[in-house]
Design a protein around this motif. Structure first.
Motif, PDB file in Angstrom:
ATOM      1  N   THR A   1       0.736  -0.970   0.134  1.00  9.27           N
ATOM      2  CA  THR A   1       0.159   0.103   0.124  1.00  9.27           C
ATOM      3  C   THR A   1       0.919   1.341   0.074  1.00  9.27           C
ATOM      4  OG1 THR A   1      -1.716  -1.129   1.295  1.00  9.27           O
ATOM      5  CG2 THR A   1      -1.653   1.355   1.448  1.00  9.27           C
ATOM      6  N   VAL A   2       1.745   1.219   0.899  1.00  8.69           N
ATOM      7  CA  VAL A   2       2.778   2.466   0.995  1.00  8.69           C
ATOM      8  C   VAL A   2       3.451   2.723  -0.469  1.00  8.69           C
ATOM      9  CG1 VAL A   2       4.680   3.594   2.233  1.00  8.69           C
ATOM     10  CG2 VAL A   2       2.999   2.471   3.295  1.00  8.69           C
ATOM     11  N   MET A   3       4.088   1.572  -0.801  1.00 15.24           N
ATOM     12  CA  MET A   3       4.995   1.709  -2.200  1.00 15.24           C
ATOM     13  C   MET A   3       4.366   1.799  -3.351  1.00 15.24           C
ATOM     14  SD  MET A   3       7.821  -1.188  -1.001  1.00 15.24           S
ATOM     15  CE  MET A   3       9.157  -0.513  -1.981  1.00 15.24           C
ATOM     16  N   SER A   4       2.981   1.281  -3.431  1.00 16.74           N
ATOM     17  CA  SER A   4       2.372   1.301  -4.593  1.00 16.74           C
ATOM     18  C   SER A   4       1.431   2.627  -4.600  1.00 16.74           C
ATOM     19  CB  SER A   4       1.479   0.076  -4.882  1.00 16.74           C
ATOM     20  OG  SER A   4       0.314  -0.004  -4.070  1.00 16.74           O
ATOM     21  N   GLY A   5       0.961   3.159  -3.499  1.00 12.48           N
ATOM     22  CA  GLY A   5       0.062   4.238  -3.573  1.00 12.48           C
ATOM     23  C   GLY A   5      -1.294   3.962  -3.754  1.00 12.48           C
ATOM     24  N   ASP A   6      -1.736   2.657  -3.823  1.00 11.34           N
ATOM     25  CA  ASP A   6      -3.041   2.039  -3.943  1.00 11.34           C
ATOM     26  C   ASP A   6      -3.867   2.055  -2.826  1.00 11.34           C
ATOM     27  OD1 ASP A   6      -5.103   1.418  -5.535  1.00 11.34           O
ATOM     28  OD2 ASP A   6      -4.118  -0.274  -6.425  1.00 11.34           O
ATOM     29  N   THR A   7      -5.100   1.773  -3.051  1.00  7.89           N
ATOM     30  CA  THR A   7      -5.914   1.556  -1.630  1.00  7.89           C
ATOM     31  C   THR A   7      -5.816   0.479  -0.784  1.00  7.89           C
ATOM     32  OG1 THR A   7      -7.916   0.837  -2.758  1.00  7.89           O
ATOM     33  CG2 THR A   7      -7.722   3.037  -2.941  1.00  7.89           C
ATOM     34  N   VAL A   8      -5.900   0.750   0.358  1.00 10.45           N
ATOM     35  CA  VAL A   8      -5.799  -0.675   1.235  1.00 10.45           C
ATOM     36  C   VAL A   8      -6.815  -1.941   0.732  1.00 10.45           C
ATOM     37  CG1 VAL A   8      -5.919  -1.432   3.695  1.00 10.45           C
ATOM     38  CG2 VAL A   8      -5.278   0.726   3.163  1.00 10.45           C
ATOM     39  N   THR A   9      -8.048  -1.319   0.441  1.00  9.27           N
ATOM     40  CA  THR A   9      -8.982  -2.415   0.114  1.00  9.27           C
ATOM     41  C   THR A   9      -8.291  -3.214  -1.054  1.00  9.27           C
ATOM     42  OG1 THR A   9     -10.723  -1.044   0.842  1.00  9.27           O
ATOM     43  CG2 THR A   9     -11.265  -3.026  -0.661  1.00  9.27           C
ATOM     44  N   ARG A  10      -7.978  -2.650  -2.212  1.00  9.82           N
ATOM     45  CA  ARG A  10      -7.539  -3.343  -3.411  1.00  9.82           C
ATOM     46  C   ARG A  10      -6.301  -4.175  -3.014  1.00  9.82           C
ATOM     47  NH1 ARG A  10      -9.237   1.000  -7.173  1.00  9.82           N
ATOM     48  NH2 ARG A  10      -7.476   1.962  -6.802  1.00  9.82           N
ATOM     49  N   VAL A  11      -5.346  -3.436  -2.367  1.00  4.43           N
ATOM     50  CA  VAL A  11      -4.296  -4.298  -2.168  1.00  4.43           C
ATOM     51  C   VAL A  11      -4.556  -5.578  -1.066  1.00  4.43           C
ATOM     52  CG1 VAL A  11      -1.920  -4.084  -0.803  1.00  4.43           C
ATOM     53  CG2 VAL A  11      -2.767  -2.164  -2.381  1.00  4.43           C
ATOM     54  N   GLY A  12      -5.280  -5.346  -0.403  1.00  8.90           N
ATOM     55  CA  GLY A  12      -5.835  -6.462   0.865  1.00  8.90           C
ATOM     56  C   GLY A  12      -6.382  -7.526   0.141  1.00  8.90           C
ATOM     57  N   ALA A  13      -7.267  -7.166  -1.139  1.00  5.66           N
ATOM     58  CA  ALA A  13      -7.961  -8.239  -1.716  1.00  5.66           C
ATOM     59  C   ALA A  13      -6.666  -9.081  -2.706  1.00  5.66           C
ATOM     60  CB  ALA A  13      -8.900  -7.693  -2.862  1.00  5.66           C
TER      61      ALA A  13
END
Length: 361
Positions: free
Chosen positions: A296-308
């Protein structure tokens, strides 16, 4: 460790994962997981299976040269069985070298001292390979985007720990006699007390037996040292295994529309491996939390998408290893029975203690 403890560990890990999902919105995570792109997730599964094969080749490259090593076919069964055990028990991943050595020696004609050195060296090379993949990944990330200070600090701390471990291993490799003498002296010092408390433990730390085991240990090290191509092959296979694991994460993230470059995945999968020290099977829960935070920190994406994406990644790695390794473990028991060499050695120790007991009294 019994079945009840293993099941409890898996349940505890799933609870941690569930709590993480609730924290980031479990309904949204579940929706994204169910709506994941099937072909991309299929590639993640393929990459996850590739990592299993590559790690197996890395270990076999060093096990093959040792005396009485199992053949390639039997090793394949044993390795997959060990994969299941490593993932199913708490601290199994952290103690993977010992798990592998025990299972290989138990179901083959070689001794555990020989297999333990081979699997330990393979594990050490895998650690070096992970540092290489993480370092290259972080370098590419730094060239394209800013990285938080805490990630750099974590990287420096892990690099220092790796350098210390490399220094210790190198010292033992250069001066094995020092380790042997120190260990035998320690065994001689504790043997009287250990024998008084437990005949079995006393037999294990008997200086004569300890010296014999260390001799086999050092002998195996010399065999491996005389085959540098095996060491190179093991290291190359370990690098490939980490690249496959990173690819599994990238494909899993892409499947939920959260594309992350291989550099980010390479750094995340290697650094999050520290979480396998959590006393849960396969680091269940700890790995998901650490990996989600890093990506999440390194890609800048949302936690929801990264979590999935991380959930899919764990299916393609952790859960896939359980599914593949479980039947292999049953096949080992059905094909080779309850084991041979390791249990025979233990029986010999117990018989020796039993024979010596009356004479000492």
């Amino acid at each position: 460790m019994g079945l009840r403890e293993n099941v409890a560990g898996v349940v505890a890990g799933l609870v941690v994962v569930a709590l993480l999902a609730v924290g980031v919105g479990w309904e949204q995570v579940l929706d994204r997981v169910l709506a994941a792109d099937k072909p991309l997730f299929g590639l993640a599964l393929l990459a996850g299976f590739g990592s299993i094969v590559a790690w197996g080749l890395s270990v076999y490259a060093l096990v093959r040269p040792i005396p009485d090593a199992p053949g390639a076919r039997r090793f394949g069964y044993l390795y997959l069985a060990a994969v299941f055990v490593k993932q199913a028990i708490p601290f199994g991943v952290a103690g993977g070298a010992a798990v592998l050595a025990y299972i290989i020696s138990r179901y083959s004609d070689t001794t555990i001292e020989r297999t333990l050195l081979a699997t330990t060296v393979a594990g050490f090379l895998s650690t070096i390979a992970s540092a290489l993949v993480a370092g290259v990944g972080l370098l590419f990330v730094l060239l394209t985007r800013p990285v938080p200070q805490w990630i750099l600090q974590l990287t420096v701390a892990l690099a220092i720990a790796l350098l210390v471990m490399m220094a210790v291993v190198t010292a033992f490799a250069i001066w094995p006699g020092i380790l042997r003498r120190a260990t035998v002296r320690f065994a001689g010092a504790v043997h009287p007390t250990a024998a008084a408390l437990s005949t079995r433990v006393g037999a294990v730390v008997d200086p004569t037996k300890v010296r014999a085991r260390l001799d086999r240990f050092v002998e195996t090290g010399e065999v491996i040292a005389r085959d540098p191509r095996a060491v190179v092959a093991s290291f190359a296979a370990a690098v490939l295994a980490w690249v496959c694991t990173a690819a599994a994460l990238s494909f899993s993230l892409a499947a939920v529309s959260s594309p992350a470059p291989l550099s980010v995945s390479g750094f995340a999968v290697t650094v999050s491996g520290v979480a396998t020290a959590v006393p849960l099977p396969g680091g269940l829960g700890g790995v998901e939390a650490t990996m989600s935070a890093l990506v999440t920190v390194m890609s800048g994406d949302t936690v929801t998408r990264v979590g999935a994406g991380v959930v899919l990644f764990r299916v393609a790695t952790f859960w896939l290893r359980l599914v593949v390794g479980g039947p292999a473990g049953l096949a080992v028991l059905g094909r080779y029975g309850p084991g041979s060499q390791a249990l025979d050695e233990l029986d010999e120790i117990e018989e020796g203690v039993g024979d010596a007991g009356p004479a000492g009294e």
